[in-house]
Design a protein around this motif. Structure first.
Motif, mmCIF file in Angstrom:
data_model
loop_
_atom_site.group_PDB
_atom_site.id
_atom_site.type_symbol
_atom_site.label_atom_id
_atom_site.label_comp_id
_atom_site.label_asym_id
_atom_site.label_seq_id
_atom_site.Cartn_x
_atom_site.Cartn_y
_atom_site.Cartn_z
ATOM 1 N N ILE A 37 0.735 -1.026 -0.005
ATOM 2 C CA ILE A 37 0.069 -0.030 0.248
ATOM 3 C C ILE A 37 1.106 1.247 -0.134
ATOM 4 C CG2 ILE A 37 -1.809 1.169 1.395
ATOM 5 C CD1 ILE A 37 -2.288 -1.464 2.548
ATOM 6 N N ARG A 38 0.821 1.829 -0.997
ATOM 7 C CA ARG A 38 1.989 2.831 -1.086
ATOM 8 C C ARG A 38 1.690 4.169 -1.922
ATOM 9 N NH1 ARG A 38 6.214 -0.112 -5.565
ATOM 10 N NH2 ARG A 38 4.740 0.073 -7.323
ATOM 11 N N TYR A 39 2.060 5.317 -1.462
ATOM 12 C CA TYR A 39 1.694 6.605 -2.297
ATOM 13 C C TYR A 39 0.357 6.894 -2.620
ATOM 14 C CZ TYR A 39 6.509 5.047 -3.563
ATOM 15 O OH TYR A 39 7.650 4.937 -3.685
ATOM 16 N N ASN A 40 -0.572 6.652 -1.409
ATOM 17 C CA ASN A 40 -1.955 7.012 -1.605
ATOM 18 C C ASN A 40 -2.116 8.236 -0.467
ATOM 19 O OD1 ASN A 40 -3.015 4.451 -2.820
ATOM 20 N ND2 ASN A 40 -1.490 3.570 -1.341
ATOM 21 N N LEU A 41 -3.136 8.911 -0.790
ATOM 22 C CA LEU A 41 -3.672 10.014 0.050
ATOM 23 C C LEU A 41 -4.995 9.417 0.853
ATOM 24 C CD1 LEU A 41 -3.995 12.806 1.190
ATOM 25 C CD2 LEU A 41 -5.107 13.487 -0.750
ATOM 26 N N ILE A 42 -4.855 9.199 1.736
ATOM 27 C CA ILE A 42 -5.861 8.728 2.949
ATOM 28 C C ILE A 42 -6.508 9.556 3.845
ATOM 29 C CG2 ILE A 42 -6.330 6.897 4.439
ATOM 30 C CD1 ILE A 42 -3.918 5.473 3.218
ATOM 31 N N ARG A 43 -7.513 10.273 3.613
ATOM 32 C CA ARG A 43 -7.726 11.452 4.452
ATOM 33 C C ARG A 43 -9.262 11.615 4.842
ATOM 34 N NH1 ARG A 43 -11.047 14.846 1.852
ATOM 35 N NH2 ARG A 43 -10.393 16.735 3.393
ATOM 36 N N HIS A 44 -9.591 11.917 5.867
ATOM 37 C CA HIS A 44 -10.886 12.520 6.513
ATOM 38 C C HIS A 44 -11.736 11.259 6.423
ATOM 39 C CE1 HIS A 44 -14.563 15.187 6.981
ATOM 40 N NE2 HIS A 44 -13.552 15.802 7.789
ATOM 41 N N ASN A 45 -11.406 9.899 7.050
ATOM 42 C CA ASN A 45 -12.364 8.887 7.060
ATOM 43 C C ASN A 45 -12.643 8.891 8.661
ATOM 44 O OD1 ASN A 45 -12.016 7.511 4.466
ATOM 45 N ND2 ASN A 45 -9.873 7.650 4.974
ATOM 46 N N LYS A 46 -13.873 8.429 8.797
ATOM 47 C CA LYS A 46 -14.735 8.419 10.029
ATOM 48 C C LYS A 46 -13.744 7.963 11.282
ATOM 49 C CE LYS A 46 -19.176 8.794 8.059
ATOM 50 N NZ LYS A 46 -20.617 8.232 8.205
ATOM 51 N N ILE A 47 -13.230 6.722 10.885
ATOM 52 C CA ILE A 47 -12.815 5.835 12.053
ATOM 53 C C ILE A 47 -11.293 5.738 11.929
ATOM 54 C CG2 ILE A 47 -12.942 4.007 13.427
ATOM 55 C CD1 ILE A 47 -15.848 3.454 12.502
ATOM 56 N N PHE A 48 -10.800 4.897 10.764
ATOM 57 C CA PHE A 48 -9.152 4.746 10.629
ATOM 58 C C PHE A 48 -8.906 5.056 9.401
ATOM 59 C CE2 PHE A 48 -10.666 1.432 13.779
ATOM 60 C CZ PHE A 48 -9.830 1.997 14.882
ATOM 61 N N GLY A 49 -7.623 5.543 9.151
ATOM 62 C CA GLY A 49 -6.954 5.605 7.844
ATOM 63 C C GLY A 49 -6.742 4.305 7.173
ATOM 64 N N ILE A 50 -5.868 3.452 7.820
ATOM 65 C CA ILE A 50 -5.645 2.018 7.585
ATOM 66 C C ILE A 50 -5.894 1.327 8.886
ATOM 67 C CG2 ILE A 50 -4.328 0.162 7.108
ATOM 68 C CD1 ILE A 50 -2.933 2.039 4.967
ATOM 69 N N PHE A 51 -6.560 0.189 8.999
ATOM 70 C CA PHE A 51 -6.484 -0.503 10.278
ATOM 71 C C PHE A 51 -6.350 -2.099 9.738
ATOM 72 C CE2 PHE A 51 -10.950 -1.053 9.398
ATOM 73 C CZ PHE A 51 -11.332 -2.210 10.124
ATOM 74 N N TYR A 52 -5.731 -2.876 10.636
ATOM 75 C CA TYR A 52 -5.535 -4.318 10.379
ATOM 76 C C TYR A 52 -6.281 -4.865 11.740
ATOM 77 C CZ TYR A 52 -3.747 -8.756 12.250
ATOM 78 O OH TYR A 52 -3.639 -9.979 12.862
ATOM 79 N N GLN A 53 -7.392 -5.664 11.397
ATOM 80 C CA GLN A 53 -8.262 -6.178 12.438
ATOM 81 C C GLN A 53 -7.679 -7.510 13.055
ATOM 82 O OE1 GLN A 53 -12.291 -6.326 11.139
ATOM 83 N NE2 GLN A 53 -13.040 -7.948 12.782
ATOM 84 N N VAL A 54 -7.563 -7.598 14.191
ATOM 85 C CA VAL A 54 -7.030 -8.810 14.822
ATOM 86 C C VAL A 54 -7.716 -10.168 14.183
ATOM 87 C CG1 VAL A 54 -8.467 -8.879 16.790
ATOM 88 C CG2 VAL A 54 -6.240 -9.840 16.966
ATOM 89 N N ASP A 55 -6.661 -10.980 14.079
ATOM 90 C CA ASP A 55 -7.203 -12.260 13.295
ATOM 91 C C ASP A 55 -7.497 -13.283 14.097
ATOM 92 O OD1 ASP A 55 -7.344 -14.385 11.820
ATOM 93 O OD2 ASP A 55 -5.261 -14.610 11.371
ATOM 94 N N ASP A 56 -8.619 -13.809 14.554
ATOM 95 C CA ASP A 56 -8.851 -15.085 15.253
ATOM 96 C C ASP A 56 -8.570 -16.305 14.873
ATOM 97 O OD1 ASP A 56 -11.091 -15.253 13.523
ATOM 98 O OD2 ASP A 56 -12.664 -15.287 15.042
ATOM 99 N N ARG A 57 -8.309 -16.321 13.619
ATOM 100 C CA ARG A 57 -7.586 -17.586 12.765
ATOM 101 C C ARG A 57 -6.276 -17.923 12.730
ATOM 102 N NH1 ARG A 57 -11.762 -19.317 8.660
ATOM 103 N NH2 ARG A 57 -13.216 -17.773 8.214
ATOM 104 N N GLY A 58 -5.619 -16.856 13.494
ATOM 105 C CA GLY A 58 -4.042 -16.942 13.598
ATOM 106 C C GLY A 58 -3.379 -17.237 12.568
#
Length: 421
Positions: free
Chosen positions: A277-298
């Protein structure tokens, strides 16, 4: 005899002639479709006639819709569909207006290889589980070499949907692989769930999406009903690049995750791997710009996040633990996230519930987990000194110990940034 054999060989070696067809409102399906004056009228005529190597031009000022069964264009392998070259308009328009307000259908279905689809406007008609453009979701074969270019996709899904109304989805199914897909120069907005999604299906095993390039797209206003992300990168996504896009004003900019273990137990065996994920403009999103959600499958992830500009994300988070430019839960001990050369900027009090700009390990209950390499980033918080609980970086379990270097971290108020390394 020798000359005859040579002629026969040449005739066999020459491919069948490709054709060019034209389609317009007011056309006539009984004509040959090979000129403006002989243009066809319907998508069903296109589906029943075109073959590998053909090009189909839809007149750019025209609109196609249906008052009966839903309008669906089923593409044919090896065909180019062009909605902007022929005519005096900007883009030919498909409207998914018909059908009962339930069930899943797509306005454009690409379940075959070597398809180019460019220059169309797709209006989902605000129907229940409409998908704007579907590449490979529920497909029953391997597909490859698909390009979606210069399209506008919007008004997808209504606010009563409990399903998955996406703007554009790149997926796979029934143990097959979707590969070498290019999504370039498109706009996706006003979707009930995700905007532009890389999402290998969890309903069957051994599905894979690989070699996808998502470049120079504008995704905004996604997750209208569900606060979903502008882009979802989910399950077995490999060797793919997200670059030079603008992702704004959605629930979050980009979500990186796997489906919960309750969805298709045993079917999902690989997490996103070698995703850049490179050279993007990530702006004014309500919750997160980028998030990794914890993986319960491991499952282990390998994700590279570099050269992006994050601005004022997390402005409307709904709990003190939510809202950030970047959130990475720790998850599998074999996961690696490389976060290099990004700029993170948060303006004065973008959200009173926001707990920090960068949140690491927020969803984990131990001090073990992913490797997060955090290097050469600029983190600037234009936050007043009264925000005593605001953390520029909250490294809850010390994930950055020994893996951070050469970062510029600045809080304009001069107050403690509550940085924990």
């Amino acid at each position: 005899m020798k000359k005859l054999l040579i002629i026969l060989f040449l005739l066999i070696a020459i491919p069948a002639w490709s054709e060019t067809y034209y389609v317009k409102t007011g056309g006539n399906d009984s004509l040959d479709g090979k000129s403006d004056g002989q243009a066809w009228a319907t998508t069903s005529k296109v589906e029943s006639t075109v073959t590998n190597g053909d090009t189909v031009y839809f007149r750019s000022q025209d609109t196609w819709s249906s008052s009966g069964t839903p309008l669906v264009l089923n593409t044919t392998a090896g065909v180019t569909y062009d909605g902007s070259t022929y005519g005096s308009g900007t883009r030919a328009k498909f409207v998914g207006t018909a059908g009962a307000n339930s069930g899943v259908y797509e306005v454009v279905r690409i379940f075959v290889s070597n398809v180019t689809f460019k220059g169309f406007e797709i209006d989902g008609g605000a129907k229940y589980d409409t998908i704007g453009i579907n590449v490979g979701h529920r497909v029953s074969a391997d597909i490859a070499n698909v390009t979606i270019q210069n399209c506008v996709v919007h008004n997808v899904g209504d606010n009563n949907s409990n399903g998955w109304p996406y703007g554009i989805i790149i997926s796979s199914g029934d143990g097959h692989t979707t590969s070498n897909v290019t999504v370039i120069d498109n706009e996706v907005y006003d979707t009930a769930r995700g905007g532009l999604n890389l999402y290998a299906s969890w309903t069957t095993a051994n599905n894979k999406v690989t070699g996808v390039t998502v470049r120079n797209n504008y995704v905004h206003g996604a997750g209208r009903y569900f606060n979903a992300s502008g882009m979802d990168i989910c399950n077995d996504i490999e060797n793919s690049t997200i670059e030079y896009n603008v992702l704004s004003d959605s629930g979050s900019g980009i979500a990186i995750r796997v489906s919960p273990s309750g969805e298709g137990p045993g079917n999902v065996t690989t997490a996103p791997t070698n995703v850049t994920i490179r050279y993007n403009l990530i702006r004014h999103n309500k919750i997160f710009g980028i998030f990794y959600q914890v993986d319960d499958r491991g499952l282990p992830f390998l994700v590279h996040i570099y050269g992006n500009l994050f601005v004022d994300n997390g402005y409307n988070a709904n709990s003190p633990a939510d809202g950030a430019e970047l959130r990475l839960d720790l998850g599998s001990a074999d996961s690696v996230f490389n976060v290099y050369n990004n700029t993170f900027y948060t303006a004065t009090n973008p959200n009173r519930n926001q707990s920090g700009m960068i949140l690491l390990g927020l969803g984990d209950l131990s001090d073990t987990g992913a490797t997060i390499n955090f290097k050469n980033n600029i983190v600037y918080a234009d936050i007043s000194s009264s925000d005593a609980t605001f953390r520029t970086i909250w490294d809850r379990w010390g994930a950055l110990a020994g893996t951070h270097s050469n970062n510029l971290i600045y809080r304009s108020s001069g107050a403690s940034d509550l940085l924990v390394f």
